[in-house]
Design a protein around this motif. Sequence first.
Motif, mmCIF file in Angstrom:
data_model
loop_
_atom_site.group_PDB
_atom_site.id
_atom_site.type_symbol
_atom_site.label_atom_id
_atom_site.label_comp_id
_atom_site.label_asym_id
_atom_site.label_seq_id
_atom_site.Cartn_x
_atom_site.Cartn_y
_atom_site.Cartn_z
ATOM 1 N N ILE A 20 0.836 -1.204 0.000
ATOM 2 C CA ILE A 20 0.000 0.000 0.000
ATOM 3 C C ILE A 20 0.870 1.253 0.000
ATOM 4 C CG2 ILE A 20 -1.602 1.360 1.397
ATOM 5 C CD1 ILE A 20 -2.910 -1.289 2.236
ATOM 6 N N ILE A 21 1.907 1.268 0.828
ATOM 7 C CA ILE A 21 2.782 2.443 0.893
ATOM 8 C C ILE A 21 3.473 2.673 -0.448
ATOM 9 C CG2 ILE A 21 4.812 3.436 2.001
ATOM 10 C CD1 ILE A 21 4.102 1.765 4.486
ATOM 11 N N GLU A 22 4.005 1.613 -1.030
ATOM 12 C CA GLU A 22 4.735 1.743 -2.297
ATOM 13 C C GLU A 22 3.828 2.218 -3.422
ATOM 14 O OE1 GLU A 22 7.704 -0.893 -5.189
ATOM 15 O OE2 GLU A 22 6.881 -1.760 -3.350
ATOM 16 N N SER A 23 2.658 1.618 -3.561
ATOM 17 C CA SER A 23 1.751 2.010 -4.644
ATOM 18 C C SER A 23 1.226 3.430 -4.434
ATOM 19 C CB SER A 23 0.582 1.024 -4.733
ATOM 20 O OG SER A 23 -0.190 1.027 -3.543
ATOM 21 N N SER A 24 0.964 3.806 -3.191
ATOM 22 C CA SER A 24 0.485 5.164 -2.903
ATOM 23 C C SER A 24 1.564 6.195 -3.204
ATOM 24 C CB SER A 24 0.051 5.271 -1.439
ATOM 25 O OG SER A 24 -0.979 4.355 -1.147
ATOM 26 N N LEU A 25 2.799 5.866 -2.870
ATOM 27 C CA LEU A 25 3.916 6.772 -3.140
ATOM 28 C C LEU A 25 4.125 6.947 -4.633
ATOM 29 C CD1 LEU A 25 6.127 8.442 -1.793
ATOM 30 C CD2 LEU A 25 7.594 6.418 -1.861
ATOM 31 N N ASP A 26 3.990 5.869 -5.377
ATOM 32 C CA ASP A 26 4.102 5.966 -6.844
ATOM 33 C C ASP A 26 3.047 6.916 -7.398
ATOM 34 O OD1 ASP A 26 6.235 4.238 -6.938
ATOM 35 O OD2 ASP A 26 5.029 2.460 -7.402
ATOM 36 N N ILE A 27 1.826 6.801 -6.912
ATOM 37 C CA ILE A 27 0.743 7.664 -7.387
ATOM 38 C C ILE A 27 0.981 9.109 -6.966
ATOM 39 C CG2 ILE A 27 -1.733 8.159 -7.159
ATOM 40 C CD1 ILE A 27 -2.132 5.095 -6.867
ATOM 41 N N LEU A 28 1.499 9.305 -5.757
ATOM 42 C CA LEU A 28 1.758 10.654 -5.260
ATOM 43 C C LEU A 28 2.784 11.385 -6.121
ATOM 44 C CD1 LEU A 28 1.383 12.810 -3.035
ATOM 45 C CD2 LEU A 28 3.245 11.688 -1.785
ATOM 46 N N LEU A 29 3.777 10.657 -6.626
ATOM 47 C CA LEU A 29 4.885 11.293 -7.341
ATOM 48 C C LEU A 29 4.864 11.039 -8.849
ATOM 49 C CD1 LEU A 29 7.761 10.438 -4.830
ATOM 50 C CD2 LEU A 29 6.492 12.580 -5.024
ATOM 51 N N GLU A 30 3.865 10.344 -9.351
ATOM 52 C CA GLU A 30 3.866 9.991 -10.768
ATOM 53 C C GLU A 30 3.590 11.202 -11.647
ATOM 54 O OE1 GLU A 30 -0.839 8.584 -11.063
ATOM 55 O OE2 GLU A 30 0.771 7.210 -11.591
ATOM 56 N N GLU A 31 3.894 11.039 -12.928
ATOM 57 C CA GLU A 31 3.635 12.091 -13.904
ATOM 58 C C GLU A 31 2.220 11.915 -14.441
ATOM 59 O OE1 GLU A 31 5.698 14.048 -17.904
ATOM 60 O OE2 GLU A 31 6.529 12.258 -16.967
ATOM 61 N N LEU A 32 1.347 12.867 -14.160
ATOM 62 C CA LEU A 32 -0.044 12.783 -14.594
ATOM 63 C C LEU A 32 -0.174 13.234 -16.042
ATOM 64 C CD1 LEU A 32 -1.846 14.226 -11.444
ATOM 65 C CD2 LEU A 32 -1.369 11.840 -11.993
ATOM 66 N N GLU A 33 -1.310 12.931 -16.612
ATOM 67 C CA GLU A 33 -1.568 13.354 -17.990
ATOM 68 C C GLU A 33 -1.662 14.870 -18.065
ATOM 69 O OE1 GLU A 33 -1.662 11.496 -20.719
ATOM 70 O OE2 GLU A 33 -1.089 9.787 -19.479
ATOM 71 N N PRO A 34 -1.303 15.486 -19.218
ATOM 72 C CA PRO A 34 -1.444 16.952 -19.375
ATOM 73 C C PRO A 34 -2.903 17.367 -19.156
ATOM 74 C CG PRO A 34 -0.154 16.004 -21.148
ATOM 75 C CD PRO A 34 -0.736 14.847 -20.387
ATOM 76 N N PRO A 35 -3.139 18.557 -18.607
ATOM 77 C CA PRO A 35 -2.114 19.519 -18.170
ATOM 78 C C PRO A 35 -1.715 19.355 -16.709
ATOM 79 C CG PRO A 35 -4.258 20.531 -18.032
ATOM 80 C CD PRO A 35 -4.507 19.115 -18.503
ATOM 81 N N ALA A 36 -2.188 18.294 -16.039
ATOM 82 C CA ALA A 36 -1.951 18.163 -14.603
ATOM 83 C C ALA A 36 -0.468 18.041 -14.274
ATOM 84 C CB ALA A 36 -2.701 16.951 -14.059
ATOM 85 N N HIS A 37 0.329 17.433 -15.171
ATOM 86 C CA HIS A 37 1.727 17.198 -14.832
ATOM 87 C C HIS A 37 2.548 18.480 -14.824
ATOM 88 C CE1 HIS A 37 2.174 17.457 -19.183
ATOM 89 N NE2 HIS A 37 3.490 17.456 -19.046
#
Length: 346
Positions: free
Chosen positions: A236-253
């Motif tokens: 849970i921690i690893e997957s949540s951290l990936d989502i927290l720091l991932e590159e979102l689709e434009p324009p969110a990133h």
Amino acid sequence: MKDIKEDQRDERAIRTVYMELRFPSLTSLLADVIRSKTSGNSCASTMENLALIGSYFSADAYNLLEELVEMTYSECERSTYNKMFLRQFVLLGMENRVPPCVSFHDMKLWLLNRSSYQELYQDMETGVNASAISILRVVWTIARCLHLNKMQNEVYSELHEEKRLSHLLGRKVTLEGLDTYVTSVWPDAQQDTKIFLGYLLDDVQAILVRTEVTTIERLLLHVQFRRATEPLVDMIIESSLDILLEELEPPAHHKSLVATLGQRSDIASEHTGRILLNTLASIPGLRQHITQNVLARICFDVARNMIQSFFQNFIRCSPHFCLMDVDESLLIARDSVLSAIVKMVF
């Protein structure tokens, strides 16, 4: 564009060496062996290609080739200093501290010339004829050239990711520093996750009290719950951290972490809720006494609170973590890069 052209020039130089050997089939197979080794492909595939080359060599030469390929691969895997060197060269270039006459290609040649085949493998050549030795020297050079090109691509990719993370977190971030920060917050995140899993167990037990489940059955379900959810903590921690720091689709990133926190929290909560629901639904006693809708409700409620707590703690502590921008290569390799540049220019 200049770096891409330099890579192409390196590859053309390698092909020229192949032609000079005048063994097209042999050199093609050698190239496959080295590429598969340095790119991390399966050992079985590498050894199959290596075995095809055996007919070109005597037994002693073939044994030397096997040892040379393995030693060269091990040397490449350990060459963290060379990667630090290339990283600092790129960073100095970004600071306009590299003369135009010194290119990335020049620095890779400088690294190649720091050690020679004779120094490393001369003692291995007993009983091997001169023609085979010439070929093996080329194999060694090819392996190092290809690995330097691979490290160059990795350096640019990592610096690009560090630039993205720095914008996301609103401060200078290195991958090394982020890894250090994650290591420091991981124990607290584990403890918090276990606490929220305890809340989930309390919700389950409260529902079971209103059913016909006996006290013994509830105790058994308690053990089954602990056994099923304990492996989920790090996941849970690893997957949540990936989502927290991932590159979102434009324009969110293009936005900061604070600006996209709601979106990231929703995604992580949904993902974590699904993990919890699937885990609890796999426990026979819970499926029998609690409906899927009720399980889903309590799992997603706990997941939402869990993610909010984790994300808030991560963001609250990150601005005060002094090692977030740590760069070991700055201390280890920068002086050597500057020294090499001075020698090239003067």
